[in-house]
Design an enzyme around this catalytic site. Structure first.
Site, PDB file in Angstrom:
ATOM      1  N   LEU A   1      32.624  35.710   8.706  1.00 16.17           N
ATOM      2  CA  LEU A   1      32.807  36.729   9.724  1.00 16.17           C
ATOM      3  C   LEU A   1      33.279  37.963   8.978  1.00 16.17           C
ATOM      4  O   LEU A   1      34.188  37.879   8.145  1.00 16.17           O
ATOM      5  CB  LEU A   1      33.845  36.274  10.749  1.00 16.17           C
ATOM      6  CG  LEU A   1      33.918  36.977  12.093  1.00 16.17           C
ATOM      7  CD1 LEU A   1      32.558  37.019  12.782  1.00 16.17           C
ATOM      8  CD2 LEU A   1      34.942  36.292  12.987  1.00 16.17           C
ATOM      9  N   ASP A   2      32.646  39.116   9.232  1.00 18.85           N
ATOM     10  CA  ASP A   2      32.959  40.329   8.496  1.00 18.85           C
ATOM     11  C   ASP A   2      34.462  40.575   8.419  1.00 18.85           C
ATOM     12  O   ASP A   2      35.208  40.245   9.345  1.00 18.85           O
ATOM     13  CB  ASP A   2      32.295  41.539   9.143  1.00 18.85           C
ATOM     14  CG  ASP A   2      30.780  41.478   9.085  1.00 18.85           C
ATOM     15  OD1 ASP A   2      30.254  40.603   8.364  1.00 18.85           O
ATOM     16  OD2 ASP A   2      30.130  42.298   9.756  1.00 18.85           O
ATOM     17  N   ARG A   3      34.891  41.186   7.334  1.00 18.15           N
ATOM     18  CA  ARG A   3      36.324  41.449   7.138  1.00 18.15           C
ATOM     19  C   ARG A   3      36.917  42.255   8.283  1.00 18.15           C
ATOM     20  O   ARG A   3      38.044  41.999   8.713  1.00 18.15           O
ATOM     21  CB  ARG A   3      36.532  42.190   5.809  1.00 18.15           C
ATOM     22  CG  ARG A   3      37.990  42.455   5.459  1.00 18.15           C
ATOM     23  CD  ARG A   3      38.113  42.994   4.059  1.00 18.15           C
ATOM     24  NE  ARG A   3      39.496  43.180   3.670  1.00 18.15           N
ATOM     25  CZ  ARG A   3      39.900  43.436   2.431  1.00 18.15           C
ATOM     26  NH1 ARG A   3      39.005  43.529   1.457  1.00 18.15           N
ATOM     27  NH2 ARG A   3      41.177  43.590   2.167  1.00 18.15           N
TER      28      ARG A   3
END
Length: 252
Positions: free
Chosen positions: A108-110
């Site tokens: 999951l994107d930062r």
């Protein structure tokens, strides 16, 4: 249980988060560990986890091979098990869970938040991540720009990204359309920054992204960012059964 599933006693106890190998050797030396009612002093003793009765300080040790955790990942934390510079999702867990060596299933994107599954069950992770399974991932997103039914149609057909890749068909539900739009979308693959790149290809920018479901697993909205809980038995079974249908590649 097969003979090959016999494991060293110290390894089993370490796996259950009862201490480091050094600490467990001390427990054994002090005769604080019993196997089937008998004191155990040899860390190399082989036992059958789940069959042999283990006790530490008179308390039974319930063996678990796998753990399954639902995490509401906060922004700014990496979906990884380690990083030299940044905080990772495993850092959010206490030692008793880290002892199982869990890892995030997918990324999951930062700067995104929301549902992340942490487990040490490699077979389940492979099933959920396999491109052949087309496990749906559902997100809530805030988008800069007016999202229209034409955009929803593009998602249904598949979006050609800026690098030329044509995504699988997705489902875009418009919750609010305006200078800043709110949408719910479901995709069936997990390419790098895919949601953001799909909207970029349509001339829009995602300003907030939250994953709310993976297959049959839905984010527990009582979990605040950074909080987690173990999956319920019915949630684990739903993931193991994974009854989600595959998308129709002929959608247009």
């Amino acid at each position: 249980m097969a003979e090959k599933e016999r494991q060293r006693l110290d390894r089993v106890l370490a796996h259950m988060g009862l201490g480091t190998r050094k600490e467990i050797k001390r427990l054994l030396k002090e005769k604080r560990v019993r196997v089937n009612g008998e004191p155990a002093g040899d860390p190399g003793l082989y036992v059958l986890p789940g069959r042999d009765r283990l006790e530490v300080d008179g308390k039974p040790v319930e063996y678990r091979r796998y753990i399954y955790l639902m995490l509401n990942k906060p922004q700014g934390v990496l979906s990884a098990t380690e990083d030299k510079l940044a905080k990772v999702v495993v850092d959010l867990l206490p030692p008793e869970y880290r002892a199982f060596h869990p890892f995030p299933v997918g990324r999951l994107d930062r700067d995104a938040e929301g549902l992340l599954l942490l487990t040490n069950d490699g077979k389940l992770a492979h099933r959920l991540l396999s491109p052949k399974k087309h496990v749906p991932r559902t997100y809530f997103a805030v988008v800069s720009g007016r999202v229209t039914e034409a955009d929803a149609g593009a998602f249904r057909r598949g979006v050609t990204l800026n690098d030329g890749y044509l995504t699988m068909p997705g489902e875009l539900k418009i919750l609010h359309s305006g200078p800043e739009s709110e949408v719910e979308l479901t995709i069936y693959e997990g390419k790098y920054h895919q949601v953001k790149r799909m909207f970029e290809a349509l001339g829009k920018k995602v300003t907030y992204l939250k994953r709310i479901a993976i297959g049959p697993l839905v984010l527990d909205e009582t979990l605040k960012p950074g909080e987690y809980r173990e999956l319920k038995e019915k949630e684990i079974n739903a993931l193991l059964d994974n009854p989600q249908p595959k998308p129709d590649p002929l959608i247009n």
